[in-house]
Design a protein around this motif. Structure first.
Motif, short mmCIF file in Angstrom:
data_model
loop_
_atom_site.label_atom_id
_atom_site.label_comp_id
_atom_site.label_asym_id
_atom_site.label_seq_id
_atom_site.Cartn_x
_atom_site.Cartn_y
_atom_site.Cartn_z
N THR A 359 21.88 30.96 76.01
CA THR A 359 23.08 31.81 75.97
C THR A 359 23.65 31.99 77.38
O THR A 359 23.78 33.10 77.87
CB THR A 359 22.76 33.18 75.34
OG1 THR A 359 21.75 33.83 76.15
CG2 THR A 359 22.25 33.04 73.93
N LYS A 368 27.03 35.31 72.96
CA LYS A 368 25.63 34.92 72.79
C LYS A 368 25.51 33.63 71.98
O LYS A 368 24.45 33.31 71.43
CB LYS A 368 24.86 36.05 72.13
CG LYS A 368 24.76 37.29 73.04
CD LYS A 368 23.95 38.40 72.42
CE LYS A 368 23.88 39.60 73.37
NZ LYS A 368 23.09 40.72 72.78
N GLN A 370 25.36 29.48 71.76
CA GLN A 370 24.68 28.52 72.63
C GLN A 370 25.66 27.95 73.66
O GLN A 370 26.78 27.56 73.32
CB GLN A 370 24.07 27.39 71.80
CG GLN A 370 22.85 27.83 71.00
CD GLN A 370 22.11 26.66 70.38
OE1 GLN A 370 22.56 25.52 70.42
NE2 GLN A 370 20.93 26.92 69.82
N THR A 518 19.43 34.76 70.24
CA THR A 518 19.96 33.46 69.82
C THR A 518 18.83 32.44 69.83
O THR A 518 18.16 32.26 70.85
CB THR A 518 21.09 33.00 70.75
OG1 THR A 518 22.15 33.95 70.70
CG2 THR A 518 21.62 31.64 70.32
#
Length: 546
Positions: A359, A368, A370, A518
């Motif tokens: 993140t 948040k 990728q 994440t």
């Protein structure tokens, strides 16, 4: 010429005026620069920037023969090619691929007509930095510049409302306009004291654990560069060298666009100290050139172009960056051209992959999703991820796992670029977009780096330590192999995909870089998007690089 012909034909005056204006307009129509829209301009706009506000910016000029350059960058790292390690001088690169003097003059004259001040052309003519008022920029590039508020983080910034437009004659030589927005301030890992370091690493531990103590090299005669947006005190570097009985080379600051923070370093001082001192841990006798530039996209571009055009250094450590979404494709591609120039000249770049797991935009935009860090995502850079290092009672290598200290400490960056295509040497790992990191090194709280900063000894961590660790190893390799090695990624991937992988790298097979809620990537056998190919086994990798 056109006007005289029209007069000779006795065209009525109103028709003459129409034809003349149309002729001028058609001769040099406006062209929008593709890929130059401001990143994150979908944020809330709160009015126009004051017309008199001064804004630093830059033009990135086009390279020539780019297909030939791509072939050269492949051949110069191919042991079977006659071009193998036959790197170019800055003058040779400019003659073969760079903008001509006439093209640079054309861009400069356009800026002068637009009212720009402080115009500086990089030594290789690839970048032109300048300053102008918002009103002058709006007139020159045919876009409004507005004040914005990031709807996620609340951060205020300015940005161009639309892609800049240039007269066709100027757009023929200009790739992009950099600096019309100021959202992408470069950040570092904000290294802080580690209260629970299990065994902080020192030069002796690093040399023993990573296997460089047996190399017949110290870094002597090699020049290492550092990309910095803050300053340092030489007394801290001297104190570190004295503490560990290191015989160090020279340390010099190189000012870019007038920046020099050393008389009053800011909160990035610890970052600069960490970078220099970790290189000293492995290769103290190397000479250090600390490049300091304004913290802006224009300053960033000027710094990388100066490193390439100066060609003072053969290894560069980078611990500052931006997530790709904040950087924007125009700025990233402009810097990437400077990095490609440097690699063609034999420079090796190592960049921290970030401390926010997958993140990377979390601290800049609040997202948040990728994302990966730039310039670690550049194919011309070795992106460096993070590990937790464990050593035995003799300081020898015991094991490593993926660095992930959670919300209190961070996690090693890794993922997939949204800007850069997968390079040929990464074809077995990806056929679409560039993956990062390429390699990794110690970055965790539990094995933090002991450094001296602000007159105090402390323990700090992050991939900001792993990048100069690899730069220090590369400096040793420059001495071992008697010259610059350029972009080492092709070599790393060749080794990683071959039967000698285990003798050159410590394969990190445990842990993950899930962070901020994440889901990230998990380490495994061979390459992964947490630690790349892993950390270096100094003596083994040195032999394989040859």
């Amino acid at each position: 010429m056109r006007l005289r012909k029209l007069v000779a034909a006795a065209v009525p005056l109103p028709a003459l005026l129409c034809l003349s204006v149309a002729g001028v307009a058609n001769a040099d129509p406006l062209v929008a620069l593709s890929g130059n829209a401001a990143p994150l301009a979908a944020s809330a706009r709160s009015g126009d920037v004051a017309a008199e506000q001064q804004i630093p910016a830059a033009l990135s000029l086009k390279l020539h023969n780019q297909q030939a350059l791509a072939r050269f960058l492949t051949d110069v790292q191919d042991p079977a090619s006659p071009q193998y390690h036959r790197f170019l001088s800055p003058e040779q690169f400019t003659a073969a691929f760079g903008p001509t003097q006439a093209e640079a003059d054309q861009a400069v004259n356009f800026l002068k007509r637009s009212g720009a001040q402080g115009i500086e052309v990089s030594g290789n003519r690839q970048a032109i930095t300048f300053s102008a008022t918002a009103g002058q920029l709006e007139s020159a590039f045919h876009t409004r510049i507005g004040n914005y508020t990031d709807t996620v983080t609340g951060r205020k910034f300015y940005a161009n409302d639309s892609a800049p437009e240039l007269p066709a004659s100027v757009s023929a030589v200009v790739d992009s306009v950099v600096g019309l927005d100021n959202h992408a301030v470069k950040h570092h890992a904000k290294p802080a004291q580690a209260p629970r370091a299990v065994k902080p690493v020192t030069p002796a531990i690093l040399k023993t654990a990573y296997g460089t103590s047996g190399l017949s090299a110290t870094g002597a005669g090699v020049n290492v560069g550092f990309v910095e947006f803050d300053g340092y005190q030489k007394s801290d570097i001297t104190a570190y060298d004295k503490k560990y009985s290191l015989k160090a080379g020279s340390v010099s600051t190189v000012s870019v666009n007038g920046a020099n923070y050393d008389s009053s370093p800011g909160d990035g001082e610890t970052e600069v100290d960490l970078d220099i001192e970790v290189v000293h841990a492995l290769a103290a006798p190397a000479n250090d050139y600390v490049y300091e530039a304004p913290n802006s996209n224009a300053g960033e571009l000027a710094m990388y172009q100066k490193i390439a055009s100066d060609k003072k250094v053969s290894v560069v450590s980078i611990s500052w960056g931006s997530c790709e979404a904040a950087e924007g494709s125009a700025a990233a591609n402009s810097v990437d051209k400077a990095l490609a120039t440097g690699t063609a000249e034999g420079i090796s770049y190592f960049a921290a992959a970030g401390d926010d797991g997958t993140t990377d935009c979390a601290r800049q935009t609040g997202s948040k999703s990728q994302a990966v860090d730039f310039p670690a995502s550049s194919p011309n850079v070795s992106g460096v991820g993070g590990t937790q290092l464990t050593v035995n009672s003799s300081n020898g290598y015991s094991s490593e796992t993926t660095w992930n200290d959670g919300a209190s400490g961070g996690a090693g960056g890794g993922g997939i670029s949204t800007i850069f295509a997968a390079p040929s040497w990464q074809s077995k790992q990806s056929t679409t977009k560039r993956k990062v990191p390429d390699v990794a090194g110690d970055a965790a709280k539990g094995s933090a780096y002991t450094i001296i900063s602000g007159g105090q000894t402390g323990n700090v961590w992050g991939t900001s330590g792993a990048a100069p660790l690899w730069a220090g190893f590369a400096a040793l390799q420059n001495e071992v192999h008697k010259g610059g090695l350029g972009n080492l990624n092709a070599k790393f991937y060749s080794i990683g995909n071959g039967s000698s992988y285990g003798s050159g790298f410590h394969d990190v097979t445990t842990g993950n870089n899930t962070f901020n809620g994440t889901t990230g990537f998990s380490a495994g056998k061979g390459y992964d998007q947490t630690t790349g190919w892993g950390s270096f086994n100094g003596s083994g990798l040195s032999t394989l690089i040859g």
